[in-house]
Design a protein around this motif. Structure first.
Motif, PDB file in Angstrom:
ATOM      1  N   PHE A   1      19.581 -13.287 -11.462  1.00  0.00           N
ATOM      2  CA  PHE A   1      19.180 -12.926 -10.107  1.00  0.00           C
ATOM      3  C   PHE A   1      17.746 -13.354  -9.831  1.00  0.00           C
ATOM      4  O   PHE A   1      17.450 -13.936  -8.776  1.00  0.00           O
ATOM      5  N   PHE A   2      16.823 -13.106 -10.747  1.00  0.00           N
ATOM      6  CA  PHE A   2      15.422 -13.489 -10.537  1.00  0.00           C
ATOM      7  C   PHE A   2      15.265 -15.006 -10.532  1.00  0.00           C
ATOM      8  O   PHE A   2      14.417 -15.539  -9.818  1.00  0.00           O
ATOM      9  N   ALA A   3      16.084 -15.699 -11.306  1.00  0.00           N
ATOM     10  CA  ALA A   3      16.031 -17.162 -11.300  1.00  0.00           C
ATOM     11  C   ALA A   3      16.519 -17.713  -9.960  1.00  0.00           C
ATOM     12  O   ALA A   3      15.907 -18.627  -9.385  1.00  0.00           O
ATOM     13  N   GLN A   4      17.589 -17.160  -9.450  1.00  0.00           N
ATOM     14  CA  GLN A   4      18.163 -17.656  -8.190  1.00  0.00           C
ATOM     15  C   GLN A   4      17.374 -17.212  -6.971  1.00  0.00           C
ATOM     16  O   GLN A   4      17.167 -17.990  -6.033  1.00  0.00           O
ATOM     17  N   GLN A   5      16.905 -15.969  -6.967  1.00  0.00           N
ATOM     18  CA  GLN A   5      16.244 -15.413  -5.790  1.00  0.00           C
ATOM     19  C   GLN A   5      14.764 -15.771  -5.708  1.00  0.00           C
ATOM     20  O   GLN A   5      14.221 -16.011  -4.634  1.00  0.00           O
ATOM     21  N   PHE A   6      14.089 -15.833  -6.872  1.00  0.00           N
ATOM     22  CA  PHE A   6      12.636 -16.027  -6.884  1.00  0.00           C
ATOM     23  C   PHE A   6      12.188 -17.262  -7.670  1.00  0.00           C
ATOM     24  O   PHE A   6      10.994 -17.555  -7.724  1.00  0.00           O
ATOM     25  N   GLY A   7      13.116 -17.978  -8.273  1.00  0.00           N
ATOM     26  CA  GLY A   7      12.741 -19.130  -9.085  1.00  0.00           C
ATOM     27  C   GLY A   7      12.053 -18.749 -10.383  1.00  0.00           C
ATOM     28  O   GLY A   7      11.330 -19.556 -10.975  1.00  0.00           O
ATOM     29  N   ILE A   8      12.288 -17.524 -10.856  1.00  0.00           N
ATOM     30  CA  ILE A   8      11.661 -17.035 -12.085  1.00  0.00           C
ATOM     31  C   ILE A   8      12.594 -17.311 -13.256  1.00  0.00           C
ATOM     32  O   ILE A   8      13.690 -16.746 -13.335  1.00  0.00           O
ATOM     33  N   GLU A   9      12.154 -18.165 -14.177  1.00  0.00           N
ATOM     34  CA  GLU A   9      12.956 -18.472 -15.356  1.00  0.00           C
ATOM     35  C   GLU A   9      12.126 -18.242 -16.616  1.00  0.00           C
ATOM     36  O   GLU A   9      12.290 -18.943 -17.614  1.00  0.00           O
ATOM     37  N   ARG A  10      11.273 -17.260 -16.569  1.00  0.00           N
ATOM     38  CA  ARG A  10      10.401 -16.939 -17.704  1.00  0.00           C
ATOM     39  C   ARG A  10      10.429 -15.440 -17.952  1.00  0.00           C
ATOM     40  O   ARG A  10      10.840 -14.648 -17.099  1.00  0.00           O
ATOM     41  N   LEU A  11       9.976 -15.049 -19.119  1.00  0.00           N
ATOM     42  CA  LEU A  11       9.815 -13.643 -19.442  1.00  0.00           C
ATOM     43  C   LEU A  11       8.661 -13.074 -18.620  1.00  0.00           C
ATOM     44  O   LEU A  11       7.556 -13.622 -18.626  1.00  0.00           O
ATOM     45  N   LEU A  12       8.897 -11.984 -17.915  1.00  0.00           N
ATOM     46  CA  LEU A  12       7.856 -11.371 -17.086  1.00  0.00           C
ATOM     47  C   LEU A  12       7.062 -10.371 -17.921  1.00  0.00           C
ATOM     48  O   LEU A  12       7.153  -9.149 -17.761  1.00  0.00           O
ATOM     49  N   LEU A  13       6.286 -10.934 -18.836  1.00  0.00           N
ATOM     50  CA  LEU A  13       5.409 -10.168 -19.721  1.00  0.00           C
ATOM     51  C   LEU A  13       4.115 -10.955 -19.884  1.00  0.00           C
ATOM     52  O   LEU A  13       4.142 -12.128 -20.264  1.00  0.00           O
ATOM     53  N   HIS A  14       2.979 -10.303 -19.580  1.00  0.00           N
ATOM     54  CA  HIS A  14       1.691 -10.989 -19.560  1.00  0.00           C
ATOM     55  C   HIS A  14       0.624 -10.096 -20.187  1.00  0.00           C
ATOM     56  O   HIS A  14       0.494  -8.918 -19.821  1.00  0.00           O
ATOM     57  N   ALA A  15      -0.128 -10.630 -21.146  1.00  0.00           N
ATOM     58  CA  ALA A  15      -1.249  -9.905 -21.763  1.00  0.00           C
ATOM     59  C   ALA A  15      -2.431  -9.950 -20.801  1.00  0.00           C
ATOM     60  O   ALA A  15      -3.111 -10.965 -20.685  1.00  0.00           O
TER      61      ALA A  15
END
Length: 251
Positions: free
Chosen positions: A193-207
């Motif tokens: 869903f996040f890939a299709q809706q927002f173009g997000i194809e990465r882990l949403l984790l950031h230091a």
């Protein structure tokens, strides 16, 4: 979109940098064909040999620190393994998690190699693992991703008290709030869903922040790293960007 490593802070003893997602901190037999190696890139950039202090998983972005000597690196490593440091992360998880939480759930070692995977999971000794978290914001989107007519997500600030392999992702799976974009411990329907809706194809984790005592000078260093690329675009689109600083900084 340019998403290369960037030096955030540097002096004679240490170097702190932004690591993009998809980069290895150093070469590894686990992913022998990956040629985006942060350690080598930063050595070429600063013209000096650097010593690893800690690591971020390949799909995780954010702030990471290196020593400029083996002695400094060892000192920083001891500090990161103690209560003298603060390691904060930003993540997006499925569902509306609690406003805050303390996860004390021992984890077995991650089996990366075939000879390790042959051992039954019951034989792998569990190690203490503690994670703190604080929910920053939530959203409910009008899309049916699972069995419900809408889908809920949370923006979470996370603080590690121990440093086990994949600790954050495994702990949030244990809570039934898996991180978005994680193929191993996440949920594929929400990742798609996040890939299709927002173009997000990465882990949403950031230091997002690392706080330590300087190994030589008597001062506290707080090094911040803002999410970049489509992670930042998502945060702005969902109007979550008031919860963190928009510029990288140290103090």
């Amino acid at each position: 979109m340019n998403n290369e490593p960037k030096i955030i802070f540097e002096d004679d003893q240490l170097l702190a940098a932004y690591k993009p997602e998809g980069w290895l901190v150093h070469r590894s037999e686990i992913d022998r064909y990956e040629n985006r190696i942060l350690l080598q890139y930063l050595r070429d950039l600063c013209g000096q040999y650097l010593y690893p202090v800690h690591r971020l998983d390949k799909p995780t972005s954010g702030v990471i620190i290196f020593g400029k000597s083996g002695e400094i690196a060892a000192q920083l490593q001891r500090q990161l393994e103690s209560d003298n440091s603060v390691k904060k992360y930003l993540a997006v998880c499925r569902g509306h998690c609690l406003e805050q939480g303390f996860i004390d759930y021992p984890l077995p070692p991650v089996a990366d190699f075939k000879h390790q995977r042959k051992r039954p999971r019951a034989e792998l000794p569990r190690q203490p693992a503690i994670t703190l978290y604080r929910r920053l914001d939530t959203i409910e989107l009008p899309y049916e991703v699972d069995k419900y007519p809408t889908s809920r997500y949370s923006l979470v600030e996370i603080q590690l008290k121990t440093g086990r392999r994949h600790q954050i992702r495994r702990h949030f799976k244990h809570l039934h709030h898996p991180l978005i974009g994680c193929p191993k411990y996440g949920k594929s329907s929400h990742n798609r869903f996040f890939a299709q809706q927002f173009g997000i194809e990465r882990l949403l984790l950031h230091a997002i922040q690392l706080e330590i005592n300087h190994p030589i000078m008597e001062k506290r260093l707080t090094i911040n790293s803002t999410p970049k690329g489509n992670f930042l675009e998502l945060i702005e689109k969902l109007k979550w960007d008031d919860h963190f600083r928009k510029s990288e900084s140290k103090s």
